[in-house]
Write a protein that holds these residues in place. Structure first.
Motif, PDB file in Angstrom:
ATOM      1  N   SER A 106       0.818  -1.223   0.000  1.00  0.00           N
ATOM      2  CA  SER A 106       0.000   0.000   0.000  1.00  0.00           C
ATOM      3  C   SER A 106       0.848   1.268   0.000  1.00  0.00           C
ATOM      4  O   SER A 106       0.311   2.372  -0.045  1.00  0.00           O
ATOM      5  N   MET A 107       2.174   1.121   0.036  1.00  0.00           N
ATOM      6  CA  MET A 107       3.053   2.272   0.224  1.00  0.00           C
ATOM      7  C   MET A 107       3.194   3.130  -1.020  1.00  0.00           C
ATOM      8  O   MET A 107       3.192   2.643  -2.151  1.00  0.00           O
ATOM      9  N   ALA A 108       3.371   4.429  -0.793  1.00  0.00           N
ATOM     10  CA  ALA A 108       3.705   5.376  -1.853  1.00  0.00           C
ATOM     11  C   ALA A 108       5.219   5.489  -1.960  1.00  0.00           C
ATOM     12  O   ALA A 108       5.969   5.034  -1.088  1.00  0.00           O
ATOM     13  N   LEU A 109       5.683   6.098  -3.040  1.00  0.00           N
ATOM     14  CA  LEU A 109       7.098   6.424  -3.157  1.00  0.00           C
ATOM     15  C   LEU A 109       7.534   7.260  -1.950  1.00  0.00           C
ATOM     16  O   LEU A 109       6.803   8.150  -1.509  1.00  0.00           O
ATOM     17  N   GLN A 110       8.696   6.951  -1.416  1.00  0.00           N
ATOM     18  CA  GLN A 110       9.296   7.692  -0.306  1.00  0.00           C
ATOM     19  C   GLN A 110       8.431   7.637   0.970  1.00  0.00           C
ATOM     20  O   GLN A 110       8.561   8.484   1.848  1.00  0.00           O
ATOM     21  N   GLY A 111       7.565   6.628   1.059  1.00  0.00           N
ATOM     22  CA  GLY A 111       6.745   6.468   2.251  1.00  0.00           C
ATOM     23  C   GLY A 111       7.511   5.799   3.381  1.00  0.00           C
ATOM     24  O   GLY A 111       8.658   5.357   3.232  1.00  0.00           O
ATOM     25  N   ARG A 112       6.867   5.705   4.519  1.00  0.00           N
ATOM     26  CA  ARG A 112       7.472   5.082   5.705  1.00  0.00           C
ATOM     27  C   ARG A 112       6.480   4.093   6.285  1.00  0.00           C
ATOM     28  O   ARG A 112       5.363   4.466   6.659  1.00  0.00           O
ATOM     29  N   GLY A 151       6.090 -11.482  12.336  1.00  0.00           N
ATOM     30  CA  GLY A 151       5.943 -11.648  10.901  1.00  0.00           C
ATOM     31  C   GLY A 151       7.205 -11.267  10.141  1.00  0.00           C
ATOM     32  O   GLY A 151       8.063 -10.532  10.652  1.00  0.00           O
ATOM     33  N   THR A 152       7.324 -11.773   8.919  1.00  0.00           N
ATOM     34  CA  THR A 152       8.473 -11.463   8.065  1.00  0.00           C
ATOM     35  C   THR A 152       7.992 -10.921   6.727  1.00  0.00           C
ATOM     36  O   THR A 152       6.830 -11.086   6.351  1.00  0.00           O
ATOM     37  N   PHE A 153       8.924 -10.293   5.986  1.00  0.00           N
ATOM     38  CA  PHE A 153       8.591  -9.706   4.692  1.00  0.00           C
ATOM     39  C   PHE A 153       9.783  -9.876   3.766  1.00  0.00           C
ATOM     40  O   PHE A 153      10.934  -9.636   4.150  1.00  0.00           O
ATOM     41  N   GLU A 154       9.524 -10.298   2.527  1.00  0.00           N
ATOM     42  CA  GLU A 154      10.583 -10.466   1.538  1.00  0.00           C
ATOM     43  C   GLU A 154      10.698  -9.197   0.707  1.00  0.00           C
ATOM     44  O   GLU A 154       9.785  -8.854  -0.050  1.00  0.00           O
ATOM     45  N   TRP A 155      11.838  -8.514   0.848  1.00  0.00           N
ATOM     46  CA  TRP A 155      12.067  -7.243   0.153  1.00  0.00           C
ATOM     47  C   TRP A 155      12.740  -7.480  -1.189  1.00  0.00           C
ATOM     48  O   TRP A 155      13.586  -8.370  -1.329  1.00  0.00           O
ATOM     49  N   SER A 156      12.362  -6.683  -2.158  1.00  0.00           N
ATOM     50  CA  SER A 156      13.014  -6.738  -3.464  1.00  0.00           C
ATOM     51  C   SER A 156      13.162  -5.325  -4.008  1.00  0.00           C
ATOM     52  O   SER A 156      12.258  -4.491  -3.873  1.00  0.00           O
ATOM     53  N   PHE A 157      14.270  -5.043  -4.646  1.00  0.00           N
ATOM     54  CA  PHE A 157      14.493  -3.724  -5.249  1.00  0.00           C
ATOM     55  C   PHE A 157      13.425  -3.407  -6.279  1.00  0.00           C
ATOM     56  O   PHE A 157      13.027  -2.249  -6.446  1.00  0.00           O
ATOM     57  N   THR A 184      10.245  -4.440  -6.382  1.00  0.00           N
ATOM     58  CA  THR A 184       8.864  -4.321  -5.901  1.00  0.00           C
ATOM     59  C   THR A 184       8.702  -3.230  -4.846  1.00  0.00           C
ATOM     60  O   THR A 184       7.597  -2.725  -4.654  1.00  0.00           O
ATOM     61  N   ASN A 185       9.768  -2.881  -4.165  1.00  0.00           N
ATOM     62  CA  ASN A 185       9.687  -1.839  -3.146  1.00  0.00           C
ATOM     63  C   ASN A 185       9.594  -0.466  -3.814  1.00  0.00           C
ATOM     64  O   ASN A 185      10.420  -0.139  -4.677  1.00  0.00           O
ATOM     65  N   PRO A 186       8.582   0.365  -3.449  1.00  0.00           N
ATOM     66  CA  PRO A 186       8.540   1.716  -4.016  1.00  0.00           C
ATOM     67  C   PRO A 186       9.845   2.446  -3.691  1.00  0.00           C
ATOM     68  O   PRO A 186      10.370   2.314  -2.576  1.00  0.00           O
ATOM     69  N   TYR A 187      10.370   3.212  -4.638  1.00  0.00           N
ATOM     70  CA  TYR A 187      11.650   3.878  -4.433  1.00  0.00           C
ATOM     71  C   TYR A 187      11.660   4.705  -3.143  1.00  0.00           C
ATOM     72  O   TYR A 187      10.747   5.489  -2.870  1.00  0.00           O
ATOM     73  N   GLU A 188      12.713   4.492  -2.353  1.00  0.00           N
ATOM     74  CA  GLU A 188      12.960   5.206  -1.101  1.00  0.00           C
ATOM     75  C   GLU A 188      11.876   4.998  -0.049  1.00  0.00           C
ATOM     76  O   GLU A 188      11.813   5.724   0.945  1.00  0.00           O
ATOM     77  N   ALA A 189      11.025   4.002  -0.232  1.00  0.00           N
ATOM     78  CA  ALA A 189      10.065   3.649   0.813  1.00  0.00           C
ATOM     79  C   ALA A 189      10.810   2.868   1.906  1.00  0.00           C
ATOM     80  O   ALA A 189      11.593   1.963   1.620  1.00  0.00           O
ATOM     81  N   THR A 190      10.555   3.222   3.147  1.00  0.00           N
ATOM     82  CA  THR A 190      11.284   2.664   4.274  1.00  0.00           C
ATOM     83  C   THR A 190      10.418   1.689   5.053  1.00  0.00           C
ATOM     84  O   THR A 190       9.266   1.981   5.365  1.00  0.00           O
ATOM     85  N   LEU A 191      10.981   0.548   5.375  1.00  0.00           N
ATOM     86  CA  LEU A 191      10.337  -0.420   6.266  1.00  0.00           C
ATOM     87  C   LEU A 191      11.132  -0.438   7.567  1.00  0.00           C
ATOM     88  O   LEU A 191      12.335  -0.732   7.563  1.00  0.00           O
TER      89      LEU A 191
END
Length: 348
Positions: free
Chosen positions: A260-266, A275-281, A283-290
């Motif tokens: 649901s994240m926007a670009l540069q979201g947090r 829980g766990t999450f699989e991150w990928s360059f 699929t992750n919105p640019y500069e969105a922080t987890l």
């Protein structure tokens, strides 16, 4: 005095007679007004195993969300008047590292060698008639109701800290915030977002009554389900949310938040469900922080109390007598609570 005690791992707590505490040097004895029951308590007695990270050695009195009236002061303590109401900052660090010097005992640099994590977390807590706490950990409530205030020390402070760190993402017009999980912390999160930002708040849960409560506080609600993320993105005009707060923390909710994240979201994970999450360059919105957060600072608890005294936030509480306090944990485990369970030791 009567108290709810964690006696052994994988064992439901007991209601029993224990010695009334005496305040030591630098401490204040409180007559407990209210003690909030938290899912972290369930983890203490039901999830953790002896020797595992985060496990606290029994026995001790539960209760890390506490408020009370000054009953007695220990050696060297001045400036407190008997009968005045205070909220208790639960974490206790070493008091000498950089984190503790800024009031952030939760990130104490010497946590591994401290004798306990805090009040009700290795040290006797507030699920009792009286509790002794460091004078430095007390935040004045003035004439505000201390019983309803008790959950603010965790259920209020924890979302406040997470939201405050995300304020840069929510500054300005046209911003969207997402709250996942509408239990005690999530409901206060909606209220805090309303008080601190002008963002459109989207809230999601599986329970209709929880969503109705969030709607009354100003949120747009989306029920959990397969089209949950699509509905959230539709509300934002397709761009996604600027900040998300996951108060559940299972893999499915983390995934929904990140999609649901926007670009540069947090995206901040607050719920400690593992829980766990699989991150990928790709699929992750640019500069969105987890990221994740844990509790908050004592300075921020003062700010939470300011919001409470101003009428901008109000926990929904379900009261239990101390003699019926174990029912609070039973109902919490069964998912039957509608608000934050608060044990009130001096009320029938």
């Amino acid at each position: 005095m009567r108290a709810i005690v964690f006696e052994n791992f994988k064992t439901f707590p007991s209601l029993k007679d224990v010695d009334k505490p005496t305040p030591g040097p630098g401490e204040v004895l409180l007559k407990v007004a209210g003690a909030g029951a938290c899912h972290s308590d369930v983890a203490i007695y039901d999830t953790f195993e002896e020797g595992s990270p985060g496990a606290q050695k029994p026995p001790f009195v539960l209760g890390h969300e506490n408020s009370g009236w000054v009953e007695e002061v220990g050696e060297g303590v001045e400036g407190f008047t008997k009968g005045d109401a205070y909220l208790v900052y639960g974490p206790i660090g070493c008091q000498r590292c950089r984190a503790c010097s800024r009031g952030q005992d939760t990130y104490c640099e010497n946590a591994a060698t401290n004798p306990y994590m805090g009040i009700g977390l290795g040290r006797d807590g507030g699920m009792a008639e009286y509790v002794s706490v460091p004078a430095r950990n007390l935040v004045p409530l003035g004439d505000a109701d201390p019983i309803a205030a008790a959950p603010l020390s965790d259920a209020g402070l924890t979302p406040y800290h997470a939201i405050k760190l995300a304020l840069p993402q929510l500054a300005g017009g046209g911003k969207y915030a997402l709250v996942i999980g509408l239990g005690g912390l999530g409901q206060l999160g909606v209220q805090i977002l309303t008080a601190l930002t002008g963002a459109t708040i989207i809230a999601t849960d599986m329970k209709e009554d929880a969503m109705a409560t969030a709607e009354a506080a100003g949120a747009i609600t989306v029920p959990g389900g397969p089209d949950q993320v699509e509905q959230i993105r539709e509300i934002t005009g397709g761009k996604g949310v600027d900040a998300a707060f996951d108060f559940v923390g299972v893999s499915g909710t983390i995934d929904a938040a990140m999609r649901s994240m926007a670009l540069q979201g947090r995206c901040t994970i607050v719920g400690i469900a593992g829980g766990t999450f699989e991150w990928s360059f790709f699929t992750n919105p640019y500069e969105a922080t987890l990221t994740n957060t844990y509790w908050g600072t004592i300075e921020e608890l003062h700010e939470v109390v300011d919001l409470y005294r101003a009428g901008q936030i109000e926990p929904e509480v379900e009261r239990f007598s101390l003699e019926n306090g174990l029912d609070a944990y039973r109902k919490m485990e069964a998912g039957e609570l509608t608000g934050r369970a608060v044990v009130v030791p001096h009320e029938a």
